[in-house]
Write a protein that holds these residues in place. Sequence first.
Motif, PDB file in Angstrom:
ATOM      1  N   GLY A  10     -44.674 -51.545  59.595  1.00  0.00           N
ATOM      2  CA  GLY A  10     -43.705 -50.497  59.932  1.00  0.00           C
ATOM      3  C   GLY A  10     -42.388 -51.052  60.457  1.00  0.00           C
ATOM      4  N   ILE A  13     -37.934 -48.067  64.558  1.00  0.00           N
ATOM      5  CA  ILE A  13     -37.250 -48.624  65.740  1.00  0.00           C
ATOM      6  C   ILE A  13     -38.196 -49.568  66.490  1.00  0.00           C
ATOM      7  N   GLY A  14     -39.470 -49.164  66.622  1.00  0.00           N
ATOM      8  CA  GLY A  14     -40.428 -49.985  67.365  1.00  0.00           C
ATOM      9  C   GLY A  14     -40.722 -51.296  66.660  1.00  0.00           C
ATOM     10  N   GLU A  33     -43.133 -52.799  55.330  1.00  0.00           N
ATOM     11  CA  GLU A  33     -42.658 -51.421  55.441  1.00  0.00           C
ATOM     12  C   GLU A  33     -42.955 -50.666  54.143  1.00  0.00           C
ATOM     13  N   ALA A  34     -43.551 -49.486  54.287  1.00  0.00           N
ATOM     14  CA  ALA A  34     -43.940 -48.702  53.109  1.00  0.00           C
ATOM     15  C   ALA A  34     -42.731 -48.204  52.307  1.00  0.00           C
ATOM     16  N   ARG A  39     -34.839 -46.952  55.885  1.00  0.00           N
ATOM     17  CA  ARG A  39     -34.756 -45.487  55.901  1.00  0.00           C
ATOM     18  C   ARG A  39     -33.420 -45.023  56.455  1.00  0.00           C
ATOM     19  N   GLY A  46     -31.533 -39.920  71.757  1.00  0.00           N
ATOM     20  CA  GLY A  46     -30.994 -40.495  72.979  1.00  0.00           C
ATOM     21  C   GLY A  46     -31.765 -41.754  73.306  1.00  0.00           C
ATOM     22  N   ARG A 105     -29.362 -42.092  64.334  1.00  0.00           N
ATOM     23  CA  ARG A 105     -30.458 -43.026  64.027  1.00  0.00           C
ATOM     24  C   ARG A 105     -30.029 -44.104  63.025  1.00  0.00           C
ATOM     25  N   VAL A 127     -49.166 -50.703  53.710  1.00  0.00           N
ATOM     26  CA  VAL A 127     -50.447 -51.290  54.107  1.00  0.00           C
ATOM     27  C   VAL A 127     -51.516 -50.202  54.067  1.00  0.00           C
ATOM     28  N   ASP A 156     -46.707 -48.270  62.791  1.00  0.00           N
ATOM     29  CA  ASP A 156     -46.536 -47.403  61.623  1.00  0.00           C
ATOM     30  C   ASP A 156     -46.555 -45.915  61.968  1.00  0.00           C
ATOM     31  N   ASP A 286     -45.067 -45.091  68.398  1.00  0.00           N
ATOM     32  CA  ASP A 286     -45.769 -43.838  68.086  1.00  0.00           C
ATOM     33  C   ASP A 286     -47.184 -44.080  67.561  1.00  0.00           C
ATOM     34  N   THR A 293     -41.207 -34.572  72.573  1.00  0.00           N
ATOM     35  CA  THR A 293     -39.834 -35.075  72.687  1.00  0.00           C
ATOM     36  C   THR A 293     -39.168 -34.728  74.026  1.00  0.00           C
ATOM     37  N   GLY A 296     -37.572 -37.362  75.970  1.00  0.00           N
ATOM     38  CA  GLY A 296     -36.784 -38.281  75.126  1.00  0.00           C
ATOM     39  C   GLY A 296     -37.129 -39.739  75.343  1.00  0.00           C
ATOM     40  N   GLY A 298     -39.842 -41.400  73.357  1.00  0.00           N
ATOM     41  CA  GLY A 298     -40.684 -41.979  72.295  1.00  0.00           C
ATOM     42  C   GLY A 298     -40.134 -43.299  71.790  1.00  0.00           C
ATOM     43  N   ALA A 299     -38.894 -43.292  71.323  1.00  0.00           N
ATOM     44  CA  ALA A 299     -38.297 -44.514  70.785  1.00  0.00           C
ATOM     45  C   ALA A 299     -38.009 -45.507  71.908  1.00  0.00           C
ATOM     46  N   SER A 300     -37.582 -44.969  73.051  1.00  0.00           N
ATOM     47  CA  SER A 300     -37.240 -45.861  74.164  1.00  0.00           C
ATOM     48  C   SER A 300     -38.469 -46.646  74.624  1.00  0.00           C
TER      49      SER A 300
HETATM   50  C1  LIG Z   1     -37.344 -34.145  67.057  1.00  0.00           C
HETATM   51  C2  LIG Z   1     -37.502 -35.489  67.687  1.00  0.00           C
HETATM   52  C3  LIG Z   1     -36.589 -35.909  68.637  1.00  0.00           C
HETATM   53  C4  LIG Z   1     -36.759 -37.150  69.264  1.00  0.00           C
HETATM   54  N1  LIG Z   1     -35.853 -37.557  70.199  1.00  0.00           N
HETATM   55  C5  LIG Z   1     -36.027 -38.739  70.822  1.00  0.00           C
HETATM   56  C6  LIG Z   1     -35.070 -39.203  71.792  1.00  0.00           C
HETATM   57  O1  LIG Z   1     -34.061 -38.541  72.064  1.00  0.00           O
HETATM   58  N2  LIG Z   1     -35.298 -40.382  72.404  1.00  0.00           N
HETATM   59  C7  LIG Z   1     -36.395 -41.154  72.105  1.00  0.00           C
HETATM   60  O2  LIG Z   1     -36.541 -42.230  72.701  1.00  0.00           O
HETATM   61  N3  LIG Z   1     -37.293 -40.764  71.179  1.00  0.00           N
HETATM   62  C8  LIG Z   1     -37.134 -39.581  70.533  1.00  0.00           C
HETATM   63  N4  LIG Z   1     -38.034 -39.181  69.589  1.00  0.00           N
HETATM   64  C9  LIG Z   1     -39.213 -40.006  69.317  1.00  0.00           C
HETATM   65  C10 LIG Z   1     -38.883 -41.152  68.355  1.00  0.00           C
HETATM   66  O3  LIG Z   1     -38.283 -40.679  67.178  1.00  0.00           O
HETATM   67  C11 LIG Z   1     -40.155 -41.908  68.013  1.00  0.00           C
HETATM   68  O4  LIG Z   1     -40.912 -42.126  69.170  1.00  0.00           O
HETATM   69  C12 LIG Z   1     -39.796 -43.258  67.409  1.00  0.00           C
HETATM   70  O5  LIG Z   1     -39.063 -43.097  66.229  1.00  0.00           O
HETATM   71  C13 LIG Z   1     -41.076 -44.047  67.128  1.00  0.00           C
HETATM   72  O6  LIG Z   1     -40.728 -45.248  66.517  1.00  0.00           O
HETATM   73  P1  LIG Z   1     -41.851 -46.100  65.794  1.00  0.00           P
HETATM   74  O7  LIG Z   1     -41.137 -47.304  65.269  1.00  0.00           O
HETATM   75  O8  LIG Z   1     -43.004 -46.280  66.686  1.00  0.00           O
HETATM   76  O9  LIG Z   1     -42.378 -45.182  64.593  1.00  0.00           O
HETATM   77  P2  LIG Z   1     -41.613 -44.577  63.338  1.00  0.00           P
HETATM   78  O10 LIG Z   1     -40.178 -44.335  63.622  1.00  0.00           O
HETATM   79  O11 LIG Z   1     -42.430 -43.433  62.868  1.00  0.00           O
HETATM   80  O12 LIG Z   1     -41.669 -45.748  62.246  1.00  0.00           O
HETATM   81  C14 LIG Z   1     -42.857 -46.059  61.579  1.00  0.00           C
HETATM   82  C15 LIG Z   1     -42.508 -46.871  60.329  1.00  0.00           C
HETATM   83  O13 LIG Z   1     -43.728 -47.291  59.713  1.00  0.00           O
HETATM   84  C16 LIG Z   1     -43.644 -47.074  58.334  1.00  0.00           C
HETATM   85  N5  LIG Z   1     -45.014 -46.915  57.833  1.00  0.00           N
HETATM   86  C17 LIG Z   1     -45.841 -45.855  58.031  1.00  0.00           C
HETATM   87  N6  LIG Z   1     -47.040 -46.091  57.459  1.00  0.00           N
HETATM   88  C18 LIG Z   1     -46.946 -47.318  56.901  1.00  0.00           C
HETATM   89  C19 LIG Z   1     -47.876 -48.115  56.155  1.00  0.00           C
HETATM   90  N7  LIG Z   1     -49.113 -47.681  55.888  1.00  0.00           N
HETATM   91  N8  LIG Z   1     -47.483 -49.341  55.719  1.00  0.00           N
HETATM   92  C20 LIG Z   1     -46.228 -49.795  55.974  1.00  0.00           C
HETATM   93  N9  LIG Z   1     -45.307 -49.078  56.661  1.00  0.00           N
HETATM   94  C21 LIG Z   1     -45.684 -47.860  57.119  1.00  0.00           C
HETATM   95  C22 LIG Z   1     -42.792 -45.820  58.193  1.00  0.00           C
HETATM   96  O14 LIG Z   1     -42.217 -45.727  56.893  1.00  0.00           O
HETATM   97  C23 LIG Z   1     -41.760 -46.051  59.280  1.00  0.00           C
HETATM   98  O15 LIG Z   1     -40.651 -46.793  58.825  1.00  0.00           O
HETATM   99  C24 LIG Z   1     -37.871 -37.952  68.941  1.00  0.00           C
HETATM  100  C25 LIG Z   1     -38.776 -37.547  67.955  1.00  0.00           C
HETATM  101  C26 LIG Z   1     -38.609 -36.313  67.341  1.00  0.00           C
HETATM  102  C27 LIG Z   1     -39.613 -35.885  66.307  1.00  0.00           C
END
Ligand SMILES: Cc1cc2nc3c(=O)[nH]c(=O)nc-3n(C[C@H](O)[C@H](O)[C@H](O)COP(=O)(O)OP(=O)(O)OC[C@H]3O[C@@H](n4cnc5c(N)ncnc54)[C@H](O)[C@@H]3O)c2cc1C
Length: 387
Positions: A10, A13-14, A33-34, A39, A46, A105, A127, A156, A286, A293, A296, A298-300
């Motif tokens: 994946g 951001i994480g 990355e799938a 993206r 935020g 984003r 994966v 992911d 995630d 949310t 705010g 999740g990403a942080s």
């Molecule tokens: C409406 C909304 C508002 C939000 N606002 C905020 C905010 O203001 N501040 C904040 O900190 N957070 C916010 N968040 C939360 C934040 O968006 C997520 O917590 C964050 O994007 C998680 O990042 P991640 O890298 O863990 O997962 P993701 O961003 O979901 O990335 C996962 C990646 O893995 C890839 N993937 C999935 N399955 C596979 C596979 N089988 N094989 C290979 N790749 C795969 C996907 O394509 C994707 O690129 C918000 C979320 C929502 C829904």
Amino acid sequence: MNTPKVLIVGAGIGGVTAGIALRAKGIDVEIYEAAAQQRSPGTALGLASNATKVLRALGIDLAAADCGRALECFELRTAVGKLIRSLPVRAITGELGDPIVSIHRNDVMRTLQKAAGDLSVRYGAEVVDFKIGDGGVSVTCADGRRAHADVLIGADGIRSVVRAKLCGEFQPTEYGYVCWLATTPFSHPRMVRGYCGHYWGRGQRFGLIDIGGTTAYWWGTKNMPVAKARDWRGGKAEILAAFHGWAPEIVAVIERTPAHAIVSVPAQDRPFLDRWGSGPVSLLGDAAHPMLTSIGQGASSAIEDGYVLAEALATAADPVAALRHYEDTRHNRTRMLVRSSRRLSRLEQAENPVVRAVRNLGLRCAPTRIVKRQSIRPMQFDLGVNA
Ligand SMILES: Cc1cc2nc3c(=O)[nH]c(=O)nc-3n(C[C@H](O)[C@H](O)[C@H](O)COP(=O)(O)OP(=O)(O)OC[C@H]3O[C@@H](n4cnc5c(N)ncnc54)[C@H](O)[C@@H]3O)c2cc1C
């Protein structure tokens, strides 16, 4: 000491932040990355002070990159725009030492990709399975590709396949409301520089945020049956109807947004896991601890995860022990964030008029030091203590 080879699933951001942090420690890392290419998520978010602090420690300065807008003014308002309370933003970020940045984003991903340099990201690599053994873990992709690494990190997302294999396949928990969100060119006297306004109605709320470059990021929520929120197929007219009679800036920004730019997401999280790793496999962001949310974070918190993971893998002789140390270090803090998000979400989406009146009165009357302390708590992250 030999550093392990790490495979991250994946490039969100994480995953990308973890890749940058691991490589900064001299660790061999590859991301699968799938998606066929990076993206373009289209909306904004935020990044709280804890995230900007970690990014700064990784050499990523969003202000210098000239993207996003540092938060200067945070106001809680009623649906029609009457001020409930201003939060002491300067005092909060002054104490934390790092800004809260509202940012598109695409700009986050671009900035991370730039900092990642030649970090290996294999796009189009979905994966589908992994097996632990042979002193590490082997991974299989949908197209039959295989790879081997000493450590596998599932970054992911909320529908993580790595989590499903580790902990079982369960549906996310649903909260019976939808979140619509978009960015659009917009200016309005209310939207001053660095503005973030949260407007609270009955089972509904709205956020209007300045992300710089005369662009607004907005989101709106509305309670509805779980199945409808999960698969919302209404149009802009339904959103406009939902916010009919709300503050003029809200109606104006929805009207200004092209229908195709509006995204809808159901409110979901998952039960918090007591353990999210096994042997040479662990989770991040995630995939590990999806949260609502409301605060705010999740990403942080995913950004924090990457930093802590890299510190753990760089300092422990045994990668498996390093992963357990990483999970232990993250456990209490991420559980607190997941729970706080649920608690605040319940209050924010309340329909009961008494609950809403008490909520608003409580906020109006709460001493500034308490409001400040409660705002600071989720954003407190000590780089040293958490490593
Ligand atoms: C409406 C909304 C508002 C939000 N606002 C905020 C905010 O203001 N501040 C904040 O900190 N957070 C916010 N968040 C939360 C934040 O968006 C997520 O917590 C964050 O994007 C998680 O990042 P991640 O890298 O863990 O997962 P993701 O961003 O979901 O990335 C996962 C990646 O893995 C890839 N993937 C999935 N399955 C596979 C596979 N089988 N094989 C290979 N790749 C795969 C996907 O394509 C994707 O690129 C918000 C979320 C929502 C829904």
